[in-house]
Design a protein around this motif. Structure first.
Motif, mmCIF file in Angstrom:
data_model
loop_
_atom_site.group_PDB
_atom_site.id
_atom_site.type_symbol
_atom_site.label_atom_id
_atom_site.label_comp_id
_atom_site.label_asym_id
_atom_site.label_seq_id
_atom_site.Cartn_x
_atom_site.Cartn_y
_atom_site.Cartn_z
ATOM 1 N N THR A 13 -3.874 11.177 2.940
ATOM 2 C CA THR A 13 -4.428 11.276 3.897
ATOM 3 C C THR A 13 -4.068 12.673 3.781
ATOM 4 O OG1 THR A 13 -1.993 11.417 4.112
ATOM 5 C CG2 THR A 13 -3.154 9.195 4.506
ATOM 6 N N HIS A 14 -4.589 13.772 5.063
ATOM 7 C CA HIS A 14 -4.892 14.688 5.204
ATOM 8 C C HIS A 14 -4.600 14.161 6.573
ATOM 9 C CE1 HIS A 14 -5.809 18.892 4.465
ATOM 10 N NE2 HIS A 14 -6.368 18.595 5.881
ATOM 11 N N GLY A 15 -3.621 15.759 7.265
ATOM 12 C CA GLY A 15 -3.597 16.392 8.353
ATOM 13 C C GLY A 15 -2.612 14.637 8.845
ATOM 14 N N LEU A 16 -2.031 14.294 8.375
ATOM 15 C CA LEU A 16 -1.026 13.614 8.620
ATOM 16 C C LEU A 16 0.734 13.152 9.060
ATOM 17 C CD1 LEU A 16 -0.889 10.641 10.901
ATOM 18 C CD2 LEU A 16 -1.751 9.613 9.052
ATOM 19 N N VAL A 44 0.358 -0.935 0.210
ATOM 20 C CA VAL A 44 0.111 0.145 0.137
ATOM 21 C C VAL A 44 0.765 1.593 0.157
ATOM 22 C CG1 VAL A 44 -2.337 1.028 1.531
ATOM 23 C CG2 VAL A 44 -1.209 -0.851 1.402
ATOM 24 N N HIS A 45 0.472 2.235 -0.614
ATOM 25 C CA HIS A 45 1.455 3.316 -0.868
ATOM 26 C C HIS A 45 0.041 4.152 -0.300
ATOM 27 C CE1 HIS A 45 3.418 6.018 -3.488
ATOM 28 N NE2 HIS A 45 3.626 6.328 -3.220
ATOM 29 N N LEU A 46 0.621 5.177 0.947
ATOM 30 C CA LEU A 46 0.269 6.250 0.722
ATOM 31 C C LEU A 46 1.135 8.143 0.286
ATOM 32 C CD1 LEU A 46 0.388 4.130 3.861
ATOM 33 C CD2 LEU A 46 -1.770 5.660 4.158
ATOM 34 N N ILE A 47 0.138 8.498 0.475
ATOM 35 C CA ILE A 47 0.692 10.238 0.415
ATOM 36 C C ILE A 47 0.378 11.696 1.243
ATOM 37 C CG2 ILE A 47 0.933 12.350 -1.131
ATOM 38 C CD1 ILE A 47 2.464 10.335 -3.115
ATOM 39 N N HIS A 48 0.856 11.771 1.621
ATOM 40 C CA HIS A 48 -0.236 13.185 2.572
ATOM 41 C C HIS A 48 -0.578 14.419 1.541
ATOM 42 C CE1 HIS A 48 3.869 13.706 2.404
ATOM 43 N NE2 HIS A 48 4.065 15.312 2.846
ATOM 44 N N GLU A 49 -2.032 14.693 1.390
ATOM 45 C CA GLU A 49 -2.429 15.592 0.553
ATOM 46 C C GLU A 49 -1.635 16.666 0.487
ATOM 47 O OE1 GLU A 49 -6.865 16.641 -0.496
ATOM 48 O OE2 GLU A 49 -6.481 17.127 1.831
ATOM 49 N N GLU A 50 -0.987 16.960 1.536
ATOM 50 C CA GLU A 50 -0.476 17.999 1.531
ATOM 51 C C GLU A 50 0.716 18.640 0.659
ATOM 52 O OE1 GLU A 50 -2.526 17.685 5.639
ATOM 53 O OE2 GLU A 50 -1.731 16.611 3.665
#
Length: 179
Positions: free
Chosen positions: A89-92, A60-66
Motif C-alpha cells: 500500500t501507499h499513503g495508509l 492476506v498480508h499487507l505492507i505499507h510501501e513507506e
C-alpha cells in the motif's frame, strides 16, 4: 494522494518473497487465489504444525510501501514483495488501524485481523533485517513494523493503482496485536 495499492504479489510455494503480478484475485473466506497461504484453515507452516485446524486469520498480508524507504535508509535493499506481502500500500497508516477495520480495495474487502509477527526468516533474507522490523523501545514495548494481516470479506480483483477506502469498526477501537 489518497491511499492506494502500489503493487500486488503472490507465490504458489511456501517461500519468503512473493512475485509481483498485474492482478491478484481475493476469494472470500479463503485468501489470495494461487497463493501458498490461501485456505480456510491456517496455511503458515509453523502454525499448521501447531494446529492445522485453526481458522486462517492471515489470508492476506499487507505492507505499507513507506517501510521499504525506511529500510533502505538504514542500509537494507528491500523492495515490494520481498517480505512476502500480497498487497503493498501507499499513503495508509496500516499499523495504526484498529482490529476489524475494513479495507475496500478494488472490488474486494479485507478485514484487518492483526499485525504480522515477523520471524527469523527475515534475517535469512537479509542479515540484521529482523531488528529493523521488530524493535524494542526504551520502555520495553515491542513494536512490529512488518505489516498487517487480514481476511477476505468480499471477493474481487486487486491491481496496482486501486484506491483503498478505510471503514473503521464501531468503537471502542482495539489496537492491533501480533497474530
Amino acid at each position: 494522494m489518497s491511499p492506494h495499492v502500489s503493487q500486488v504479489h503472490r507465490s504458489p510455494v511456501h517461500g519468503f518473497s512473493k512475485t509481483t503480478v498485474e492482478v491478484i484475485r481475493l476469494i472470500e473466506g479463503i485468501g489470495v487465489e494461487g497463493d501458498a497461504h490461501c485456505g480456510v484453515t491456517v496455511q503458515h507452516r509453523s502454525r499448521v504444525k501447531a494446529n492445522p485446524s485453526t481458522p486462517n486469520m492471515r489470508q492476506v498480508h499487507l505492507i505499507h510501501e513507506e517501510l521499504f524507504d525506511d529500510l533502505r535508509a538504514v542500509g537494507h535493499d528491500v523492495h515490494p514483495g520481498d517480505l512476502g506481502e500480497n498487497i503493498t500500500t501507499h499513503g495508509l497508516d496500516l499499523l495504526g488501524l484498529p482490529v476489524g477495520t475494513r479495507l475496500l480495495i478494488g472490488e474486494a474487502i479485507v478485514v484487518v485481523t492483526g499485525l504480522r509477527n515477523p520471524c527469523r526468516q527475515i534475517n535469512d533474507f537479509q542479515a540484521g533485517l529482523l531488528k529493523q522490523v521488530l524493535r524494542t523501545q526504551d520502555d520495553g514495548q515491542v513494536v512490529q513494523l512488518a505489516g498487517v494481516m487480514g481476511i477476505v470479506a468480499r471477493s474481487g480483483a486487486v491491481t496496482a493503482g486501486d484506491r483503498i477506502k478505510v471503514e473503521l469498526p464501531a468503537e471502542p477501537h482495539h489496537p492491533l496485536t501480533a497474530i
